[in-house]
Design an enzyme around this catalytic site. Structure first.
Site: not given
Length: 200
Positions: A97, A100, A127
């Site tokens: 995620h 991490n 992201d």
């Protein structure tokens, strides 16, 4: 013209009926484990400039939608891949995620005030920043390259962006300041977060 492929019959309560993130895009619901729906996607690929996917390495190949299969249908296709850890790193098949990726890249360490644990930014640095924006930059570069390619040769390619790599790369300015002795590792004592004006 962007077409989002959504999983047929699956929402998991995460998305509203008309999500802001899909604004201005068309959408299609497919079951990529269905041969008919895979064929539908391959038909879309035939006239597409680019396909972007975010599965773990090997998933699209197992579905029959990897770069080789798509380039058979459209040799000029720009095939964009975004993963957490890259295609073949030691962690490539490991779930992850944003937290991490940014923690292991080192980017998370700097997001905190003195004496507090790191606090992930509200918008996902890994992201969105290290992954999506780096992938977009790669796709745009590939579009320019394709525009300059000889007409008789296929100009498709694979653009691969790893969130871990991109979030580490976003730290280059801070690492350069540190290299020059202008950026302390202690939180609250650096040029960008130490002076009172940076915490108003």
């Amino acid at each position: 013209d962007v077409v989002c492929v959504h999983r047929k019959g699956h929402n998991a309560g995460l998305m509203p009926p008309h999500p802001i993130i899909d604004r201005g895009k068309r959408s299609i619901m497919l079951d990529l484990k269905s041969a008919a729906d895979v064929e539908t996607l391959l038909q879309l690929v035939e006239s597409a400039d680019a396909l972007l996917e975010g599965f773990r390495p090997g998933v699209m190949e197992r579905l029959g939608l990897g770069p080789a299969a798509c380039h058979v249908r459209n040799p000029d296709l720009l095939y964009g891949r975004m993963t957490g850890w890259g295609q073949d790193s030691p962690l490539a098949q490991t779930a992850g995620h944003d937290l991490n990726y940014t923690a292991l890249s080192g980017a998370l360490w700097y997001d905190a005030t003195p004496g507090t644990p790191p606090q992930p930014p509200a918008t996902l640095l890994g992201d969105i920043g290290g992954g999506a924006l780096y992938l977009v930059a790669g796709i745009l570069a590939a579009l320019v390259r394709r525009g300059n390619a000889h007409e008789s040769s296929p100009a498709g390619c694979v653009v691969d962006a790893a969130i871990y790599d991109g979030s580490a790369h976003m730290m280059n300015l801070l690492m350069t300041l540190q290299q020059a002795g202008q950026f302390a590792t202690m939180r609250g004592a650096r040029l960008l977060d130490g002076p009172p004006w940076s915490r108003c």
